[in-house]
Design an enzyme around this catalytic site. Structure first.
Site, PDB file in Angstrom:
ATOM      1  N   CYS A 118       0.846  -1.186   0.000  1.00 35.10           N
ATOM      2  CA  CYS A 118       0.000   0.000   0.000  1.00 35.10           C
ATOM      3  C   CYS A 118       0.891   1.249   0.000  1.00 35.10           C
ATOM      4  CB  CYS A 118      -0.942   0.095   1.186  1.00 35.10           C
ATOM      5  SG  CYS A 118      -2.017  -1.306   1.386  1.00 35.10           S
ATOM      6  N   ARG A 157       3.739  -0.400  -4.916  1.00 33.06           N
ATOM      7  CA  ARG A 157       3.561  -0.981  -3.583  1.00 33.06           C
ATOM      8  C   ARG A 157       2.212  -1.684  -3.430  1.00 33.06           C
ATOM      9  NH1 ARG A 157       7.180   1.004   0.320  1.00 33.06           N
ATOM     10  NH2 ARG A 157       5.748   0.181   1.859  1.00 33.06           N
ATOM     11  N   TRP A 180      -3.127  -2.575  -1.525  1.00 32.50           N
ATOM     12  CA  TRP A 180      -2.933  -4.007  -1.742  1.00 32.50           C
ATOM     13  C   TRP A 180      -3.793  -4.667  -0.685  1.00 32.50           C
ATOM     14  CZ3 TRP A 180      -1.206  -8.335   0.912  1.00 32.50           C
ATOM     15  CH2 TRP A 180      -0.845  -9.444   0.131  1.00 32.50           C
ATOM     16  N   ASN A 182      -1.736   2.239   6.063  1.00 36.20           N
ATOM     17  CA  ASN A 182      -0.938   1.073   5.667  1.00 36.20           C
ATOM     18  C   ASN A 182      -0.766   0.203   6.898  1.00 36.20           C
ATOM     19  OD1 ASN A 182      -0.604   2.216   3.196  1.00 36.20           O
ATOM     20  ND2 ASN A 182       1.604   2.545   3.373  1.00 36.20           N
ATOM     21  N   GLY A 183      -0.808  -1.114   6.714  1.00 40.20           N
ATOM     22  CA  GLY A 183      -0.594  -2.013   7.853  1.00 40.20           C
ATOM     23  C   GLY A 183      -1.864  -2.732   8.219  1.00 40.20           C
ATOM     24  N   GLU A 236      16.036 -18.669  -7.869  1.00 40.98           N
ATOM     25  CA  GLU A 236      15.706 -17.277  -8.164  1.00 40.98           C
ATOM     26  C   GLU A 236      15.211 -17.138  -9.614  1.00 40.98           C
ATOM     27  OE1 GLU A 236      15.114 -14.743  -6.593  1.00 40.98           O
ATOM     28  OE2 GLU A 236      15.370 -13.075  -7.973  1.00 40.98           O
ATOM     29  N   LYS A 241      11.620 -15.637 -10.610  1.00 38.71           N
ATOM     30  CA  LYS A 241      11.435 -14.504 -11.531  1.00 38.71           C
ATOM     31  C   LYS A 241      10.418 -14.857 -12.598  1.00 38.71           C
ATOM     32  CE  LYS A 241      12.646 -11.763  -9.905  1.00 38.71           C
ATOM     33  NZ  LYS A 241      13.166 -11.856  -8.612  1.00 38.71           N
ATOM     34  N   GLU A 275       6.776 -15.201 -11.166  1.00 40.34           N
ATOM     35  CA  GLU A 275       6.103 -14.005 -10.652  1.00 40.34           C
ATOM     36  C   GLU A 275       5.694 -13.027 -11.751  1.00 40.34           C
ATOM     37  OE1 GLU A 275       8.351 -11.990  -7.539  1.00 40.34           O
ATOM     38  OE2 GLU A 275      10.199 -12.134  -8.668  1.00 40.34           O
ATOM     39  N   HIS A 304      14.739 -37.206  -7.887  1.00 37.62           N
ATOM     40  CA  HIS A 304      13.983 -37.712  -6.741  1.00 37.62           C
ATOM     41  C   HIS A 304      12.518 -37.299  -6.817  1.00 37.62           C
ATOM     42  CE1 HIS A 304      17.619 -39.223  -4.929  1.00 37.62           C
ATOM     43  NE2 HIS A 304      18.193 -38.042  -5.121  1.00 37.62           N
ATOM     44  N   LYS A 355       5.282  -5.051  -3.760  1.00 36.59           N
ATOM     45  CA  LYS A 355       6.729  -4.876  -3.657  1.00 36.59           C
ATOM     46  C   LYS A 355       7.234  -5.177  -2.259  1.00 36.59           C
ATOM     47  CE  LYS A 355      10.764  -3.718  -5.105  1.00 36.59           C
ATOM     48  NZ  LYS A 355      11.429  -4.803  -5.835  1.00 36.59           N
TER      49      LYS A 355
HETATM   50  C1  G6P Z   1       8.049  -9.474  -1.837  1.00 39.36           C
HETATM   51  C2  G6P Z   1       8.628  -9.003  -3.159  1.00 39.36           C
HETATM   52  C3  G6P Z   1       9.890  -9.803  -3.479  1.00 39.36           C
HETATM   53  C4  G6P Z   1      10.877  -9.698  -2.341  1.00 39.36           C
HETATM   54  C5  G6P Z   1      10.263 -10.142  -1.016  1.00 39.36           C
HETATM   55  C6  G6P Z   1      11.174  -9.808   0.161  1.00 39.36           C
HETATM   56  O1  G6P Z   1       7.552 -10.766  -1.978  1.00 39.36           O
HETATM   57  O2  G6P Z   1       7.685  -9.156  -4.191  1.00 39.36           O
HETATM   58  O3  G6P Z   1      10.473  -9.305  -4.659  1.00 39.36           O
HETATM   59  O4  G6P Z   1      12.003 -10.489  -2.617  1.00 39.36           O
HETATM   60  O5  G6P Z   1       9.036  -9.452  -0.794  1.00 39.36           O
HETATM   61  O6  G6P Z   1      11.291  -8.420   0.237  1.00 39.36           O
HETATM   62  P1  G6P Z   1      12.447  -7.634   0.933  1.00 39.36           P
HETATM   63  O7  G6P Z   1      12.099  -6.187   0.746  1.00 39.36           O
HETATM   64  O8  G6P Z   1      12.436  -8.046   2.378  1.00 39.36           O
HETATM   65  O9  G6P Z   1      13.723  -7.999   0.278  1.00 39.36           O
END
Ligand code: G6P
Length: 614
Positions: free
Chosen positions: A2, A27, A79, A105-106, A487, A491, A494, A510, A609
């Site tokens: 948010c 956000r 969000w 927010n929160g 990773e 990527k 997502e 396995h 984010k």
């Molecule tokens: C969210 C984001 C990811 C990020 C993760 C951890 O899921 O979409 O891209 O890696 O949070 O975020 P941070 O800010 O703690 O690295």
């Protein structure tokens, strides 16, 4: 998670609020809303969907009205947590008489209890949100107190995390803000003040900011900022200087923030290592870590806690601490860590890795570690973020703002920073200067290495186009490249919504190997680093099941090329830093697959984010 922006000053507030929301859209982007103080009362407009829709409605419904000229307002991009992203659930929320509005927010953890109490007194709620409950609570308390006292009284009753901005129809010249666990930054402009949940919404207007502390409440007018504690006692907070300019928060000609941030990596890596490599000692200078050689020598174990992409960086970091510094190291998914019984002592160093510095689970892990007496440090990108402040020391990435929801430059910079810390620890414990110098050279080579990968963007795009329709994709790696396989899969899923899974190459047999068939490509991280020979065997296993294999191979490796469908060539490098060029190649692969599939790359569905809820 948010975004909040607020404005009070001589300009029409909309001029700042709408562009501010756009900058914060990364956000959260499922609904948005705005409230301005206008003659006759507050004017509220809310809509599900993106900021664009809100902007269209503002233009259609407010232009030519007093709302368009209002010089004070607050806005929010959401969000969803409590209640789906509908117009009623979007912020702002008003109190029972519509004189006071808030954005939040929160999460308010005891909102259900508070709601029951208010309902018993006749309050009717239109939304399913926790925020509307807070708006009513402050509204009730403001009937008998001034707004500031009402907010302080409400804070005594609510539990949870809050970043809040409040406006009131009777005071069209001010905004009240609260920070408890969710960041609020105040930008001090020329006779104007901008309130925001992060600096991205402020940087276009001023570089002078105040970061509120937890439980601060502030009354903000065009020319003044009055900060109080939650007990209504005045406190002073330092004015800080933002070190990025407005262009860092813009796309600068790139089609997406993600692509821009992928291409920024050579520069971001240079910034992450600037002034930190010390060739004279073959070590790293990390002032913010504030650990002298004696303290470093006393560390018996390193515990890396993180979520998402940062967790994958931590998995690379573990190998650095073990290989270079001979330190037992574990990597912990932050949410799991705090619900187990982690055995910690003052000789354990818990390092929280977080791009945003706000991830709720990582923050909770930090608090758990502190309570158990462990030593703490943070690796964050956002300066002044909660995790950076609560760990009290650490190393900033200096990667610049990361706007694309899929993390890219933060990952490679985290890997480099972890390597710098491991190098420093290694030099304090066992590593000779010559070895340290060699590692320093490998670190210093990474910006050029990444630049050479970026030159191969067209080839990677061509491979992506060929496989863009795949429904399932496996990524396999070993050693330092195993976390990169995870990773790479993250990527891809997502941003393109393809089903992707990262596996250790040896683990594939396995279970997952049962899924291989001609329509399921396997991306094999087969660079010329230790483990390559074993990877050859794993590639053969995939080929025998008729799965097409795309290899990441080192320039000139004809053996690998001869056994796979397609190759993405990468320049030769030290095995220690191989995760960096490999990760960049996989970022580009995911980006181009998502582009071909027509996905919303910077704002993938359901994601945010920074995840400030557990
Ligand atoms: C969210 C984001 C990811 C990020 C993760 C951890 O899921 O979409 O891209 O890696 O949070 O975020 P941070 O800010 O703690 O690295």
């Amino acid at each position: 998670m948010c975004g909040i922006v607020g404005y009070v000053g001589p300009r029409p507030a909309l001029e700042v609020l709408i562009p501010g929301l756009r900058r914060l859209e990364y956000r959260g982007y499922d609904s948005a809303g705005i409230v301005v103080a206008a003659p006759g009362g507050l004017r509220v407009l809310k809509t599900p969907g993106k900021i664009q829709r809100l902007e269209e409605r503002v233009r259609a419904e407010w232009m030519g009205t007093s709302a368009a000229g209002s010089q004070c307002g607050i806005a929010h991009t959401r969000w969803a947590t409590h209640g789906p992203p509908t117009e009623v659930n979007a912020h702002p929320h008003t109190d029972h008489c519509g004189r006071l509005a808030i954005v939040h927010n929160g999460i308010i953890e005891n909102y259900a209890d508070l709601k029951r109490q208010l309902e018993a007194r006749g309050h009717v709620f239109t939304s399913q949100t926790d925020t509307e409950v807070l708006a009513h609570l402050i509204g009730v308390l403001a009937e008998e107190n001034d707004v500031l006292s009402a907010i302080c009284a409400a804070l005594r009753q609510v539990e949870g995390t809050l970043g809040v901005a409040v406006v009131h129809a009777d005071h069209p010249d001010r905004i009240w803000v609260v920070r408890r666990g969710s960041p609020i930054v105040l930008g001090m402009g020329d006779s104007e003040t901008i309130v925001a949940s992060d600096a991205a919404a402020i940087v276009a207007h001023t570089n002078r900011v105040i970061y509120l502390d937890d439980d601060d409440v502030a009354i903000v007018t065009a020319g003044s900022i009055d900060v109080r504690t939650a007990q209504n006692v005045p406190v002073s907070r330092q004015v800080a200087q933002l070190d990025w300019d407005v262009h860092t928060a813009e796309k600068s000609g790139y089609e997406h923030f993600m692509l821009k941030e992928i291409f920024e990596q050579p520069e971001a890596l240079r910034n992450a290592m600037r002034g930190r490599l010390d060739p004279a000692t073959g070590s790293a200078k990390l002032g913010g870590l504030a650990m002298d050689p004696r303290e470093i020598a006393q560390v018996r174990r390193v515990v890396l806690v993180a979520c998402g992409t940062s967790l994958h960086a931590g998995m690379v970091g573990r190998l650095y601490f073990e290989d270079l510094a001979d330190l037992p190291t574990s990597v912990e998914q932050a949410a799991e860590f705090r619900y187990r019984n982690p055995i910690l002592s003052p000789h354990d160093l818990v390092v929280a890795i977080s791009q945003s510095g706000e991830t709720a689970d990582t923050l909770a892990a930090v608090r758990e570690a502190r309570q158990k007496g462990a030593a703490l440090a943070g690796i964050c990108n956002v300066v002044g973020s909660t995790i950076a402040r609560e760990t009290g020391r650490g190393v900033y990435l200096h990667a610049g703002p990361e706007i694309g929801v899929a993390s890219t430059k933060a990952f490679t910079c985290q890997v480099v920073v972890l390597l710098l810390i491991a190098l420093k620890f290694a030099r304090c414990r066992r590593l000779c200067r010559e070895e340290g110098e060699r590692i320093g050279e490998a670190i210093a080579s990474t910006p050029d290495l990444v630049a050479r990968v970026l030159e191969r963007n067209d080839r990677i795009a061509a491979v992506a186009e060929k496989y863009a329709a795949a429904r399932d994709v496996f990524f396999i790696g070993r050693g330092h490249l195993y976390p990169v396989a995870l990773e790479g899969a993250l990527k891809l899923k997502e941003i393109s919504y393809a089903h992707a899974e990262g596996y250790h190459a040896a683990e594939l047999k396995h279970g997952p190997i049962a899924l291989l068939e001609p329509s399921v490509p396997v991306v094999a991280l087969a660079l010329d680093v230790p483990g390559r020979d074993k990877m050859i065997g794993n590639i053969q296993e995939c080929r025998a099941r008729h799965a097409p294999v795309i290899a990441l191979a080192t320039d000139g490796d004809s053996t690998i090329a001869s056994m796979v469908e397609d190759v993405i060539w990468l320049p030769p490098c030290s095995p220690l830093v191989a995760p960096i060029p490999a990760a960049v190649a996989l970022q580009l692969l995911a980006y181009h697959v998502a582009r071909v599939r027509g996905c919303e790359i910077d704002q993938p569905r359901n994601l945010a984010k920074s995840v400030t809820v557990e």
